[in-house]
Design a protein around this motif. Sequence first.
Motif, PDB file in Angstrom:
ATOM      1  N   ASP A   1       0.837  -1.201   0.000  1.00  0.00           N
ATOM      2  CA  ASP A   1       0.000   0.000   0.000  1.00  0.00           C
ATOM      3  C   ASP A   1       0.872   1.251   0.000  1.00  0.00           C
ATOM      4  OD1 ASP A   1       1.055  -0.207   2.485  1.00  0.00           O
ATOM      5  OD2 ASP A   1      -0.844  -0.219   3.580  1.00  0.00           O
ATOM      6  N   ASP A   2       0.218   2.401   0.128  1.00  0.00           N
ATOM      7  CA  ASP A   2       0.941   3.673   0.057  1.00  0.00           C
ATOM      8  C   ASP A   2       1.934   3.828   1.200  1.00  0.00           C
ATOM      9  OD1 ASP A   2      -0.456   4.302  -2.217  1.00  0.00           O
ATOM     10  OD2 ASP A   2      -1.998   5.471  -1.162  1.00  0.00           O
ATOM     11  N   ASP A   3       1.582   3.331   2.397  1.00  0.00           N
ATOM     12  CA  ASP A   3       2.496   3.462   3.536  1.00  0.00           C
ATOM     13  C   ASP A   3       3.796   2.702   3.285  1.00  0.00           C
ATOM     14  OD1 ASP A   3       0.594   4.977   4.806  1.00  0.00           O
ATOM     15  OD2 ASP A   3      -0.261   3.281   5.909  1.00  0.00           O
ATOM     16  N   LEU A   4       3.685   1.484   2.775  1.00  0.00           N
ATOM     17  CA  LEU A   4       4.883   0.691   2.512  1.00  0.00           C
ATOM     18  C   LEU A   4       5.699   1.285   1.368  1.00  0.00           C
ATOM     19  CD1 LEU A   4       6.664  -1.739   2.980  1.00  0.00           C
ATOM     20  CD2 LEU A   4       5.098  -3.115   1.594  1.00  0.00           C
ATOM     21  N   LEU A   5       5.030   1.727   0.311  1.00  0.00           N
ATOM     22  CA  LEU A   5       5.749   2.319  -0.820  1.00  0.00           C
ATOM     23  C   LEU A   5       6.429   3.627  -0.432  1.00  0.00           C
ATOM     24  CD1 LEU A   5       3.149   1.635  -3.659  1.00  0.00           C
ATOM     25  CD2 LEU A   5       5.347   0.496  -3.328  1.00  0.00           C
ATOM     26  N   ASN A   6       5.767   4.423   0.403  1.00  0.00           N
ATOM     27  CA  ASN A   6       6.399   5.662   0.874  1.00  0.00           C
ATOM     28  C   ASN A   6       7.611   5.363   1.754  1.00  0.00           C
ATOM     29  OD1 ASN A   6       4.615   7.411  -0.435  1.00  0.00           O
ATOM     30  ND2 ASN A   6       3.132   7.317   1.242  1.00  0.00           N
ATOM     31  N   LYS A   7       7.517   4.302   2.551  1.00  0.00           N
ATOM     32  CA  LYS A   7       8.646   3.904   3.384  1.00  0.00           C
ATOM     33  C   LYS A   7       9.839   3.483   2.513  1.00  0.00           C
ATOM     34  CE  LYS A   7      10.901   2.399   7.046  1.00  0.00           C
ATOM     35  NZ  LYS A   7      11.494   3.319   8.050  1.00  0.00           N
ATOM     36  N   ILE A   8       9.580   2.687   1.488  1.00  0.00           N
ATOM     37  CA  ILE A   8      10.654   2.271   0.581  1.00  0.00           C
ATOM     38  C   ILE A   8      11.246   3.470  -0.141  1.00  0.00           C
ATOM     39  CG2 ILE A   8      11.188   0.863  -1.444  1.00  0.00           C
ATOM     40  CD1 ILE A   8       8.975  -1.039  -0.608  1.00  0.00           C
ATOM     41  N   ASN A   9      10.387   4.379  -0.585  1.00  0.00           N
ATOM     42  CA  ASN A   9      10.872   5.560  -1.304  1.00  0.00           C
ATOM     43  C   ASN A   9      11.715   6.455  -0.394  1.00  0.00           C
ATOM     44  OD1 ASN A   9      10.828   7.467  -3.631  1.00  0.00           O
ATOM     45  ND2 ASN A   9       9.642   8.731  -2.216  1.00  0.00           N
ATOM     46  N   TYR A  10      11.276   6.631   0.851  1.00  0.00           N
ATOM     47  CA  TYR A  10      12.024   7.495   1.784  1.00  0.00           C
ATOM     48  C   TYR A  10      13.398   6.907   2.098  1.00  0.00           C
ATOM     49  CZ  TYR A  10      13.412   9.692   6.162  1.00  0.00           C
ATOM     50  OH  TYR A  10      14.123  10.340   7.138  1.00  0.00           O
ATOM     51  N   GLU A  11      13.447   5.620   2.418  1.00  0.00           N
ATOM     52  CA  GLU A  11      14.728   5.003   2.768  1.00  0.00           C
ATOM     53  C   GLU A  11      15.664   4.943   1.561  1.00  0.00           C
ATOM     54  OE1 GLU A  11      15.696   4.387   5.660  1.00  0.00           O
ATOM     55  OE2 GLU A  11      13.827   4.561   6.789  1.00  0.00           O
ATOM     56  N   THR A  12      15.117   4.769   0.368  1.00  0.00           N
ATOM     57  CA  THR A  12      15.952   4.737  -0.838  1.00  0.00           C
ATOM     58  C   THR A  12      16.559   6.108  -1.111  1.00  0.00           C
ATOM     59  OG1 THR A  12      14.584   2.968  -1.756  1.00  0.00           O
ATOM     60  CG2 THR A  12      15.991   4.160  -3.284  1.00  0.00           C
ATOM     61  N   ASN A  13      15.767   7.170  -0.994  1.00  0.00           N
ATOM     62  CA  ASN A  13      16.301   8.521  -1.179  1.00  0.00           C
ATOM     63  C   ASN A  13      17.299   8.877  -0.082  1.00  0.00           C
ATOM     64  OD1 ASN A  13      15.032   9.411  -3.584  1.00  0.00           O
ATOM     65  ND2 ASN A  13      13.118   9.750  -2.469  1.00  0.00           N
ATOM     66  N   LEU A  14      17.053   8.384   1.134  1.00  0.00           N
ATOM     67  CA  LEU A  14      18.001   8.626   2.219  1.00  0.00           C
ATOM     68  C   LEU A  14      19.346   7.969   1.922  1.00  0.00           C
ATOM     69  CD1 LEU A  14      18.586   9.717   5.065  1.00  0.00           C
ATOM     70  CD2 LEU A  14      17.671   7.566   5.978  1.00  0.00           C
ATOM     71  N   LYS A  15      19.311   6.791   1.366  1.00  0.00           N
ATOM     72  CA  LYS A  15      20.547   6.109   0.994  1.00  0.00           C
ATOM     73  C   LYS A  15      21.263   6.855  -0.132  1.00  0.00           C
ATOM     74  CE  LYS A  15      23.591   2.811   0.916  1.00  0.00           C
ATOM     75  NZ  LYS A  15      24.573   2.664   2.015  1.00  0.00           N
ATOM     76  N   CYS A  16      20.493   7.417  -1.060  1.00  0.00           N
ATOM     77  CA  CYS A  16      21.106   8.208  -2.139  1.00  0.00           C
ATOM     78  C   CYS A  16      21.823   9.428  -1.577  1.00  0.00           C
ATOM     79  CB  CYS A  16      20.038   8.644  -3.142  1.00  0.00           C
ATOM     80  SG  CYS A  16      19.362   7.307  -4.145  1.00  0.00           S
ATOM     81  N   SER A  17      21.186  10.119  -0.641  1.00  0.00           N
ATOM     82  CA  SER A  17      21.809  11.308  -0.052  1.00  0.00           C
ATOM     83  C   SER A  17      23.037  10.937   0.768  1.00  0.00           C
ATOM     84  CB  SER A  17      20.794  12.050   0.817  1.00  0.00           C
ATOM     85  OG  SER A  17      20.358  11.225   1.890  1.00  0.00           O
ATOM     86  N   GLN A  18      22.988   9.814   1.466  1.00  0.00           N
ATOM     87  CA  GLN A  18      24.151   9.382   2.237  1.00  0.00           C
ATOM     88  C   GLN A  18      25.320   9.002   1.339  1.00  0.00           C
ATOM     89  OE1 GLN A  18      22.595   6.187   4.638  1.00  0.00           O
ATOM     90  NE2 GLN A  18      21.657   7.563   6.145  1.00  0.00           N
ATOM     91  N   ALA A  19      25.009   8.537   0.120  1.00  0.00           N
ATOM     92  CA  ALA A  19      26.062   8.179  -0.831  1.00  0.00           C
ATOM     93  C   ALA A  19      26.506   9.351  -1.688  1.00  0.00           C
ATOM     94  CB  ALA A  19      25.575   7.040  -1.726  1.00  0.00           C
ATOM     95  N   GLY A  20      25.934  10.537  -1.464  1.00  0.00           N
ATOM     96  CA  GLY A  20      26.315  11.710  -2.229  1.00  0.00           C
ATOM     97  C   GLY A  20      25.649  11.815  -3.578  1.00  0.00           C
ATOM     98  N   LYS A  21      24.547  11.103  -3.776  1.00  0.00           N
ATOM     99  CA  LYS A  21      23.812  11.156  -5.033  1.00  0.00           C
ATOM    100  C   LYS A  21      22.537  11.979  -4.858  1.00  0.00           C
ATOM    101  CE  LYS A  21      26.724   8.246  -6.917  1.00  0.00           C
ATOM    102  NZ  LYS A  21      27.658   8.637  -8.003  1.00  0.00           N
TER     103      LYS A  21
END
Length: 654
Positions: A204-224
Amino acid sequence: MSIIMNKMKACSAVVHNVSDDAVNSSWHAELNSQMSSQSCKVESDEASGSSPLEMVAVYIKDEPEDGKEDIAVKEEPIDSNVNRTRRYLTKEEIASLLEEIESDFSSNTDIESDHEPTKNSAVFSHDQAASSDDDEQFVIQITSEENATDSCISTSQDEPNLSRNVRRKWRKKAEKASNIEFIDYKENYKDILSPLDSFLLFFDDDLLNKINYETNLKCSQAGKAADISVDEIKTFLGINIVMGYNRCPTINSYWMTGDDIGVQCIKEAMSRDRFYKILHHLHLNDNSKMNRSKADKLYKVRPLLKILKQKFEVMRGPQEHLSVGKLIIKFKGRSSLKQYNPLKPIKRGYKVWCLADDEGYVYDFDIYAGKSTSQIPCRGASLGLEADVVLKLTEKLHGKNHKVFLGNFFSSIPLLETMKANKIQACGTIRTNRKDFPHLESDKKLTRGKYDYRSTTDGITVFKWMDSKAVHLISNFHGTENSTVSHKLKNGQKIIVKCPLAIKDYNEHMGGVERHDQLRQLYGIKRKNIKWWHCIFFGLLDMAIVNSFILYRDAGHPTIDLLDYRRELGTGLLTFSTKPKTSCKRRRKSDFSTPASVRLSNVGVHWPQFNVSRGRCQVCSKKGEEARPAVECEHCKVHLCCNSARNCFKEFHQ
C-alpha cells in the motif's frame, strides 16, 4: 543404602545441607554434646554414577519451647578416630520416610522438552518427619532454587500434565473423533477490480512511501541526488515482475534494441541507468540507526517483515484446515542466515517457516535467523525448536478449533498435548524416535491396508499404517474410524487401500505450504543479487503476489491463471512510468542494423522493391552522407540507393 538413593533420584529431589547459621548460638554447645548419641548419615550409592552426597547430621533439642520442637541440622563430617555411636536408618524407616514425602510432580510442572533438563530446574520443598523405636525424630529437608526466568510459566489448572518425566500410559482402545465445530471468521473482501488493486492491498501507500524514503536517504548518504519518486518505485517493481515471466540472459539484454532481444515495454517505461540507480540504492531501513549490540540479523528487511505479516493476517481470515511447513528462498552468497540441506532441490538459501491453507495462502511466516529467535518470549520451558516454531505460528489461532497438519519434523507428543489445551486440533506424521513413543505392532505382522494404534486418556492417538512401507501418524482429534485412499501403481492401475481416517485427512490438507512455494517459483523473480537481503526482498515480493492472486480469485475472478495475473499486474505497474516517450530510434553509424548472416546469406531472396515512402539509406548513413531513396530490400526491409549514380544495394549485400 542404594534403595534410598534410587527413590530420591526418581523424585528428582536434591538434599541440601542446612547451615548452622539458622541455629540459635545459645544451645550450640548442647547440640555438640549430643553428637555422639544422636546422628544419622545418608550415603550415596556408588553404582548410580552420581556424585556422593555429603553427610548430614541431625540433632534434636530435648526440651521443646512453646510446645514445638526446635530442629537444627549441622553439616559436619564424622571423624572416624573418635569413638561415637552411629545408628543407620533401617529399610523399614527408609520406606516409611519415602511414603510420607509428597511427589515433586504435579499438573503444573514444566512443559516437556526434547532437550536435557537444566541444573536450575525447580524442585518443591517438603518437611516430613518419621519416628523410630527410641522416639527419635529425623527430618529430610528438600530445598530448591527457583529460577527467576521461569516466573512467566503458566500455572493454569486447565493445562494438561506435560511433564517430561511423567511417563504416559498408552492403551489400545477404540476412540471416537472429536466433533468440535470450527468457529469461522467473517470475510471482509474489498472491491477488487483488477490485479493491480489486489496487489496494492499488500504494497500500500504506507509501505511504498517507506521504501521511497529510505531509498532517497541512501542516495543522499552516498552523495547522489535524492530524486526518486513513488511512481518510479512502482515502475521498478513492475519491471521486476515482467522480468520474472519474460527471461533474458542479462539485465542489459532487456534494453537492447534488436528485434530478437529486449522487451519494448521495459525500454519505454524506464531507462537502464535509472533502473540500476534504484536497484543500487534500494533500502528498507536506515543503516545509521542499526544497533550493533543487539545484532538483529534481519534489520535491513525488518520494516517489510512487520508490514507484510500484518497484511497477510488481516486481508483474509484463516481457514479451518491449515498446515505448517517451510520454504527456501534460493541464495548462494555469503550470509550467516543461509542454510544448507543437500537432500532438497534447493540446497542453499534462506529458510522460511510458513502457516498456509489448502489454496496456498500464507497467513504467517518467520524467517529462520537462529534457534533463539524461534522461541516464544516469556513462555517458560521450551519444547524444542520444532515445537516452538509451530506454537509461534499458531499463537493467534487459540480457541477457534482449527485443524493444523504437520510434518514429522515438527510433530511430537508434548506439542499435540499443548495444542489441544489451546483448542487447536493437530495431526501429522511423527518419527518413531520421539520421546515416549508407544510400542506398536512390527512391520512383519502388518500387511498393506492394516494398521495398529495406541491412545492416551488425554485424547492423543498414534497410528501405524502399512502401505508400501510403514507410516506413523499422531493426532489429538481423530478417532479410530476407517476410510480408504486411492493409489496408482507403476502400470497405471488404480487400487483402493483401507486406512484410518487420519491418513485420508492428512493427504488432503497437508500441502498448503508446498502449493504456495510452487506458485511463488513458477514465474518468480530469479536473478542473482549482489546484496544478500535483496533475495529476501524479492522473495517476499513473490509471496505477496501469490497471496494477492489467491485473494483476487476469491473476489470473483476464479478463471484467471497465474501467468495472466502477473502480466496484468506487471503492465499495470508500468503505467506509472514518468519517462517521456520517444518516437524515433537511435541511428547507428558504426555498423548496419541488419546482421551479416542475414545480409550475405541466401542471395536469391534479396530483391529491390520500390515504395511510395522514402527512407534513409543504410550505406550512405554509415558514410555520413544524406540520401533518402524509395528502393527497399524485400528481405532485409532496409532502404538502399539503387540508381545510375549509386548502387548501395550491391554494396550492402557483398
